[in-house]
Design a protein around this motif. Structure first.
Motif, PDB file in Angstrom:
ATOM      1  N   GLN A  91       6.818  -2.748  -6.013  1.00 44.11           N
ATOM      2  CA  GLN A  91       6.247  -1.638  -5.262  1.00 44.11           C
ATOM      3  C   GLN A  91       7.292  -0.985  -4.356  1.00 44.11           C
ATOM      4  O   GLN A  91       8.320  -1.582  -4.040  1.00 44.11           O
ATOM      5  CB  GLN A  91       5.085  -2.135  -4.382  1.00 44.11           C
ATOM      6  N   LYS A  94       6.841  -0.390   2.414  1.00 39.48           N
ATOM      7  CA  LYS A  94       6.754   0.433   3.621  1.00 39.48           C
ATOM      8  C   LYS A  94       7.985   0.246   4.499  1.00 39.48           C
ATOM      9  O   LYS A  94       8.355   1.135   5.268  1.00 39.48           O
ATOM     10  CB  LYS A  94       5.499   0.060   4.408  1.00 39.48           C
ATOM     11  N   LYS A  98      12.613   0.709  -1.942  1.00 36.32           N
ATOM     12  CA  LYS A  98      11.736   1.404  -2.887  1.00 36.32           C
ATOM     13  C   LYS A  98      11.925   0.826  -4.297  1.00 36.32           C
ATOM     14  O   LYS A  98      12.581   1.399  -5.158  1.00 36.32           O
ATOM     15  CB  LYS A  98      12.029   2.905  -2.872  1.00 36.32           C
ATOM     16  N   TRP A 179       1.046  -6.806   2.706  1.00 37.48           N
ATOM     17  CA  TRP A 179       0.689  -5.723   3.612  1.00 37.48           C
ATOM     18  C   TRP A 179       1.804  -4.692   3.694  1.00 37.48           C
ATOM     19  O   TRP A 179       1.585  -3.555   4.126  1.00 37.48           O
ATOM     20  CB  TRP A 179       0.353  -6.276   4.998  1.00 37.48           C
ATOM     21  N   ASP A 180       2.995  -5.084   3.275  1.00 40.07           N
ATOM     22  CA  ASP A 180       4.129  -4.166   3.212  1.00 40.07           C
ATOM     23  C   ASP A 180       4.217  -3.501   1.836  1.00 40.07           C
ATOM     24  O   ASP A 180       4.738  -2.394   1.696  1.00 40.07           O
ATOM     25  CB  ASP A 180       5.420  -4.930   3.511  1.00 40.07           C
ATOM     26  N   SER A 181       3.659  -4.187   0.814  1.00 39.96           N
ATOM     27  CA  SER A 181       3.747  -3.701  -0.564  1.00 39.96           C
ATOM     28  C   SER A 181       2.629  -2.726  -0.921  1.00 39.96           C
ATOM     29  O   SER A 181       2.841  -1.785  -1.692  1.00 39.96           O
ATOM     30  CB  SER A 181       3.705  -4.878  -1.543  1.00 39.96           C
ATOM     31  N   PHE A 182       1.425  -2.970  -0.380  1.00 40.90           N
ATOM     32  CA  PHE A 182       0.257  -2.189  -0.772  1.00 40.90           C
ATOM     33  C   PHE A 182      -0.372  -1.518   0.452  1.00 40.90           C
ATOM     34  O   PHE A 182      -0.399  -2.095   1.537  1.00 40.90           O
ATOM     35  CB  PHE A 182      -0.786  -3.095  -1.439  1.00 40.90           C
ATOM     36  N   ASP A 183      -0.908  -0.321   0.253  1.00 41.87           N
ATOM     37  CA  ASP A 183      -1.539   0.399   1.364  1.00 41.87           C
ATOM     38  C   ASP A 183      -2.724  -0.373   1.930  1.00 41.87           C
ATOM     39  O   ASP A 183      -2.876  -0.496   3.144  1.00 41.87           O
ATOM     40  CB  ASP A 183      -2.000   1.785   0.896  1.00 41.87           C
ATOM     41  N   ASP A 184      -3.565  -0.895   1.036  1.00 45.51           N
ATOM     42  CA  ASP A 184      -4.737  -1.658   1.464  1.00 45.51           C
ATOM     43  C   ASP A 184      -4.947  -2.807   0.491  1.00 45.51           C
ATOM     44  O   ASP A 184      -5.715  -2.681  -0.472  1.00 45.51           O
ATOM     45  CB  ASP A 184      -5.975  -0.756   1.515  1.00 45.51           C
ATOM     46  N   THR A 191      -7.503   1.813  -7.595  1.00 36.13           N
ATOM     47  CA  THR A 191      -6.320   2.512  -7.084  1.00 36.13           C
ATOM     48  C   THR A 191      -5.234   2.550  -8.161  1.00 36.13           C
ATOM     49  O   THR A 191      -5.378   1.980  -9.250  1.00 36.13           O
ATOM     50  CB  THR A 191      -5.766   1.826  -5.832  1.00 36.13           C
ATOM     51  N   ASN A 193      -2.685   0.904  -8.219  1.00 41.40           N
ATOM     52  CA  ASN A 193      -2.141  -0.441  -8.434  1.00 41.40           C
ATOM     53  C   ASN A 193      -2.979  -1.261  -9.407  1.00 41.40           C
ATOM     54  O   ASN A 193      -2.531  -2.303  -9.889  1.00 41.40           O
ATOM     55  CB  ASN A 193      -2.038  -1.194  -7.108  1.00 41.40           C
TER      56      ASN A 193
END
Length: 264
Positions: A91, A94, A98, A179-184, A191, A193
């Motif tokens: 992913q 954040k 990237k 929590w850093d890889s996925f928005d929620d 989604t 993902n």
């Protein structure tokens, strides 16, 4: 087979990265005067290329250390590209790295311009094990114009339930920066993902990669793989599924990567 360890600056990663690239070259067992260069070593036209992803805790050297991928790739006349993604699930983080952009955009562009690989989608493939199994399907389904085929070995394909349970773990016990890889991470269903949602999007657009899936019957991800298989079959996916004795280990992956190369 030529193994090239390459270091270069990645704009996606904002750091230097290490790649391992196998390029088939005539071996000592081949009779040079009898080889069909135009078929197996046509560097000008470009060789088929497989982007081979690692699993959790792995890196660009995992397949080299624990499998015989160099020998298998040499036999098939295919270039193999390996790079590191840490525990990112491939992913865009954040925090800055990237990985998705690197693997889906920057890395293929770099490889196509530096190594003798085909620019043809029909000769561009992606595969991986465990976390990399998810990464292979995810990148292929999200970027179907890039890869014609994607293969998963013991893949973490049921990302919705897997990441939800992982996100509920304490930070101390959780090796994945979800929590850093996925928005929620608690709500990935539907989604971009979610592999099933990505497949539905591709099917609606009329361009879907051909898929391969294998898992050992003793693997802790076996039931989850069967569920994804059944959901894909309901959708009419062009999916080859194989299972066999084995767990979540290199004995299984080294055996079944040969199946992947035959399938390709």
């Amino acid at each position: 087979m030529a193994l090239m360890e390459t270091h270069y600056y990645s704009f996606s990663m904002k750091s230097n990265v290490t790649l391992n690239v196998f390029v088939p070259t005539p071996g000592s067992s081949e009779q040079i005067v009898q080889m069909n260069h135009g078929e197996k070593y046509d560097y000008e036209a470009g060789l088929p290329v497989l982007y081979l992803l690692h699993g959790a805790y792995g890196d660009a050297f995992s397949w080299i250390r624990y499998s015989n991928i160099d020998r298998y790739a040499q036999e098939k006349g295919i270039v193999v590209v390996m790079a590191s993604a840490e525990n990112s699930f491939y992913q865009n983080m954040k925090s800055g790295k990237k990985y998705e952009s690197f693997f889906a955009e920057e890395l293929p562009t770099f490889i196509r311009n530096v190594f003798p690989v085909s620019k043809d989608r029909e000769k561009t493939y992606i595969a991986g094990f465990s976390m990399g199994g998810y990464g292979a399907w995810y990148l292929a389904l999200k970027y179907p114009k890039l890869y014609s085929k994607a293969a998963s070995l013991s893949g973490a394909l049921d990302i919705v339930n897997l990441i939800r349970s992982t996100a509920e773990s304490s930070a101390e016990d959780n090796p994945f920066p979800v929590w850093d890889s996925f928005d929620d991470p608690m709500h990935l269903e539907g989604t971009s993902n979610d592999l099933l949602a990505l497949y539905d999007r591709d099917a609606a657009n009329g361009l879907v990669p051909v898929l391969y899936q294998a898992c050992g019957t003793s693997d802790f991800l076996y039931q989850a793989n069967c569920m994804i298989r059944d959901e894909m079959k309901k959708r009419g996916a062009d999916l080859t599924f194989e299972e066999g004795e084995g767990g979540h280990d290199w004995n299984f992956w080294d055996t079944y990567v040969q199946h992947i190369l035959n399938w390709l």
